[in-house]
Design a protein around this motif. Structure first.
Motif, PDB file in Angstrom:
ATOM      1  N   ARG A  26      39.951 -65.932  34.981  1.00 62.16           N
ATOM      2  CA  ARG A  26      40.054 -66.506  33.632  1.00 62.16           C
ATOM      3  C   ARG A  26      40.598 -67.935  33.635  1.00 62.16           C
ATOM      4  O   ARG A  26      41.161 -68.393  32.657  1.00 62.16           O
ATOM      5  CB  ARG A  26      40.909 -65.631  32.713  1.00 62.16           C
ATOM      6  CG  ARG A  26      40.537 -64.172  32.716  1.00 62.16           C
ATOM      7  CD  ARG A  26      39.090 -63.938  32.332  1.00 62.16           C
ATOM      8  NE  ARG A  26      38.869 -64.062  30.892  1.00 62.16           N
ATOM      9  CZ  ARG A  26      37.681 -63.973  30.308  1.00 62.16           C
ATOM     10  NH1 ARG A  26      36.604 -63.806  31.061  1.00 62.16           N
ATOM     11  NH2 ARG A  26      37.561 -64.070  29.003  1.00 62.16           N
ATOM     12  N   SER A  29      44.233 -64.361  28.270  1.00 59.48           N
ATOM     13  CA  SER A  29      42.828 -63.993  28.433  1.00 59.48           C
ATOM     14  C   SER A  29      42.686 -62.714  29.259  1.00 59.48           C
ATOM     15  O   SER A  29      41.872 -61.839  28.935  1.00 59.48           O
ATOM     16  CB  SER A  29      42.065 -65.146  29.102  1.00 59.48           C
ATOM     17  OG  SER A  29      40.692 -64.881  29.167  1.00 59.48           O
ATOM     18  N   LYS A  30      43.475 -62.588  30.319  1.00 58.15           N
ATOM     19  CA  LYS A  30      43.427 -61.365  31.125  1.00 58.15           C
ATOM     20  C   LYS A  30      43.902 -60.146  30.332  1.00 58.15           C
ATOM     21  O   LYS A  30      43.337 -59.057  30.449  1.00 58.15           O
ATOM     22  CB  LYS A  30      44.300 -61.526  32.366  1.00 58.15           C
ATOM     23  CG  LYS A  30      43.691 -62.364  33.471  1.00 58.15           C
ATOM     24  CD  LYS A  30      44.620 -62.358  34.675  1.00 58.15           C
ATOM     25  CE  LYS A  30      43.987 -63.016  35.880  1.00 58.15           C
ATOM     26  NZ  LYS A  30      44.879 -62.963  37.056  1.00 58.15           N
ATOM     27  N   ARG A  69      43.602 -59.604  27.289  1.00 58.22           N
ATOM     28  CA  ARG A  69      42.553 -59.189  26.362  1.00 58.22           C
ATOM     29  C   ARG A  69      41.426 -58.450  27.069  1.00 58.22           C
ATOM     30  O   ARG A  69      40.619 -57.775  26.420  1.00 58.22           O
ATOM     31  CB  ARG A  69      41.988 -60.421  25.652  1.00 58.22           C
ATOM     32  CG  ARG A  69      42.931 -61.007  24.604  1.00 58.22           C
ATOM     33  CD  ARG A  69      42.352 -62.287  24.033  1.00 58.22           C
ATOM     34  NE  ARG A  69      43.125 -62.772  22.899  1.00 58.22           N
ATOM     35  CZ  ARG A  69      42.926 -63.950  22.309  1.00 58.22           C
ATOM     36  NH1 ARG A  69      41.972 -64.755  22.761  1.00 58.22           N
ATOM     37  NH2 ARG A  69      43.667 -64.311  21.277  1.00 58.22           N
ATOM     38  N   LYS A  70      41.339 -58.599  28.385  1.00 61.11           N
ATOM     39  CA  LYS A  70      40.295 -57.952  29.177  1.00 61.11           C
ATOM     40  C   LYS A  70      40.925 -56.903  30.091  1.00 61.11           C
ATOM     41  O   LYS A  70      40.761 -56.932  31.312  1.00 61.11           O
ATOM     42  CB  LYS A  70      39.555 -59.011  30.010  1.00 61.11           C
ATOM     43  CG  LYS A  70      38.788 -60.026  29.190  1.00 61.11           C
ATOM     44  CD  LYS A  70      37.542 -59.396  28.574  1.00 61.11           C
ATOM     45  CE  LYS A  70      36.690 -60.416  27.871  1.00 61.11           C
ATOM     46  NZ  LYS A  70      35.519 -59.787  27.214  1.00 61.11           N
ATOM     47  N   TRP A  87      38.846 -55.146  32.776  1.00 54.18           N
ATOM     48  CA  TRP A  87      38.316 -55.886  33.910  1.00 54.18           C
ATOM     49  C   TRP A  87      39.237 -55.670  35.112  1.00 54.18           C
ATOM     50  O   TRP A  87      40.367 -55.204  34.974  1.00 54.18           O
ATOM     51  CB  TRP A  87      38.195 -57.369  33.578  1.00 54.18           C
ATOM     52  CG  TRP A  87      37.066 -57.687  32.633  1.00 54.18           C
ATOM     53  CD1 TRP A  87      36.537 -56.861  31.680  1.00 54.18           C
ATOM     54  CD2 TRP A  87      36.348 -58.919  32.533  1.00 54.18           C
ATOM     55  NE1 TRP A  87      35.532 -57.496  30.991  1.00 54.18           N
ATOM     56  CE2 TRP A  87      35.386 -58.762  31.491  1.00 54.18           C
ATOM     57  CE3 TRP A  87      36.416 -60.138  33.208  1.00 54.18           C
ATOM     58  CZ2 TRP A  87      34.516 -59.776  31.129  1.00 54.18           C
ATOM     59  CZ3 TRP A  87      35.536 -61.151  32.840  1.00 54.18           C
ATOM     60  CH2 TRP A  87      34.599 -60.966  31.823  1.00 54.18           C
ATOM     61  N   GLU A 121      32.365 -65.586  24.211  1.00 57.45           N
ATOM     62  CA  GLU A 121      33.762 -65.234  24.010  1.00 57.45           C
ATOM     63  C   GLU A 121      34.687 -66.418  24.255  1.00 57.45           C
ATOM     64  O   GLU A 121      35.846 -66.399  23.886  1.00 57.45           O
ATOM     65  CB  GLU A 121      34.158 -64.096  24.957  1.00 57.45           C
ATOM     66  CG  GLU A 121      33.329 -62.844  24.741  1.00 57.45           C
ATOM     67  CD  GLU A 121      33.491 -61.875  25.892  1.00 57.45           C
ATOM     68  OE1 GLU A 121      34.367 -62.112  26.745  1.00 57.45           O
ATOM     69  OE2 GLU A 121      32.750 -60.892  25.939  1.00 57.45           O
TER      70      GLU A 121
END
Length: 325
Positions: free
Chosen positions: A40, A154-155, A157-158, A161, A269
């Motif tokens: 990210r 960002s991580k 939110r994912k 992943w 995104e």
């Protein structure tokens, strides 16, 4: 998939492999660029800018410990001491960074018939890069850094992943502990005990960027900042190519459509697509308390001043973090 479609797909895959192997046989991968950075942090977008003329063969995360061919025995952010690579990693690194590896996922972006170099992009290789480059001296490493709060947000939110999200896992690597992490053991244990995902990601960011900065002398690696490239893409990509080509006055003119195009990983995104600033948008979404706690973690590594209040990197601070020439 019907039989005819399957045959066509297999034929295309075989054809691509033949092209890639022919380029290897012709020596077209001698110029090897290794772009490393955290997840990210914009590595896919920046790799597109580096390969603006499509001259490089791009290899997408060939050291990914979960997905890449031959890398499945390695842990995320595996640390390797210089001169202590085992045969498994040595052989894998040579296969990848010579361009000998052909893999459908890794080579997804490659559609040309002729290449003039190799561009390898990885988000799990920061801690092994120095050891590999000591042995594979034709490889030119580029480290991309992005603001840790933007990366961590960002991580977080994912969550589904594949990230390294537990800093204690890094503490369990004996060589990494002895060489770098012993002074931070209490900090790592305290942060892990908090079970706050954002703070965990900030701590991991600090570790995986501190290690290569301390290992590489400035002339042996090019450090790029995502925010600087966002602000001045032509200038910063020109500086990067100056390092790669050994020509400080090298000039690159990028197509604006390419600069504005979201990376193929995040598509719509990204803040580049939404119109918000990727430099400062994280400030609106992270609690001030967590920002203060994150800065406290970064301070332990000497990284709290790496970014100013406007979210831009201070390269004078970077100079103090890097290994002496």
């Amino acid at each position: 998939m019907d039989r005819a479609t399957g045959i066509t797909s297999r034929a295309r895959t075989l054809g691509k492999r033949l092209v890639l192997r022919a380029n290897h046989a012709l020596g077209n991968y001698r110029d090897a660029v290794w772009l490393i950075g955290d997840g990210r942090s914009g590595t896919t977008w920046v790799s597109d800018l580096i390969n603006h003329n499509r001259g490089y063969r791009e290899m997408f995360e060939p050291f990914h410990p979960q997905l890449a061919q031959g890398a499945g025995t390695f842990t995320p952010h595996l640390y390797v001491r210089g001169g202590e690579m085992n045969d498994e990693l040595r052989n894998l690194a040579r296969t990848i960074l010579s361009g000998r590896l052909c893999d459908q996922r890794v080579d997804v972006a490659n559609k040309a018939f002729f290449y003039r170099g190799l561009l390898v992009k990885d988000i799990f290789a920061n801690l092994m890069c120095h050891a590999v480059c000591r042995e594979l001296d034709w490889v030119k490493p580029v480290l991309l850094i992005r603001n840790p709060f933007a990366v961590a947000q960002s991580k977080a939110r994912k969550k589904d992943w594949y990230w390294a999200s537990e800093p204690m896992d890094l503490l369990k690597q004996p060589a990494l502990y002895e060489d770098f992490l012993a002074p931070y053991e209490d900090l790592i244990r305290r942060t892990s005990a908090r079970s706050d995902l954002l703070l965990n990601h900030i701590l991991i960011w600090a570790i995986i960027n501190t290690v290569p900065l301390r290992q590489f002398a400035p002339q042996d690696i090019h450090v790029s900042f995502y925010e600087s490239i966002y602000a001045e893409p032509n200038r910063e990509v020109s500086r990067l190519f100056g390092f790669l080509q050994g020509q400080p006055d090298y000039r690159v003119e990028l197509d604006q459509a390419l600069i504005n195009r979201p990376s193929r990983v995040v598509r719509n995104e990204t803040s580049l697509a939404s119109g918000s600033s990727p430099v400062t948008s994280w400030k609106d979404d992270i609690e001030p308390r967590l920002i203060d706690e994150g800065l406290s973690i970064l301070e332990q590594f000497g990284l709290a001043s790496l970014y100013d209040e406007d979210g831009m990197p201070d390269k004078r601070v970077l100079a103090g973090l890097q290994s002496p020439a």
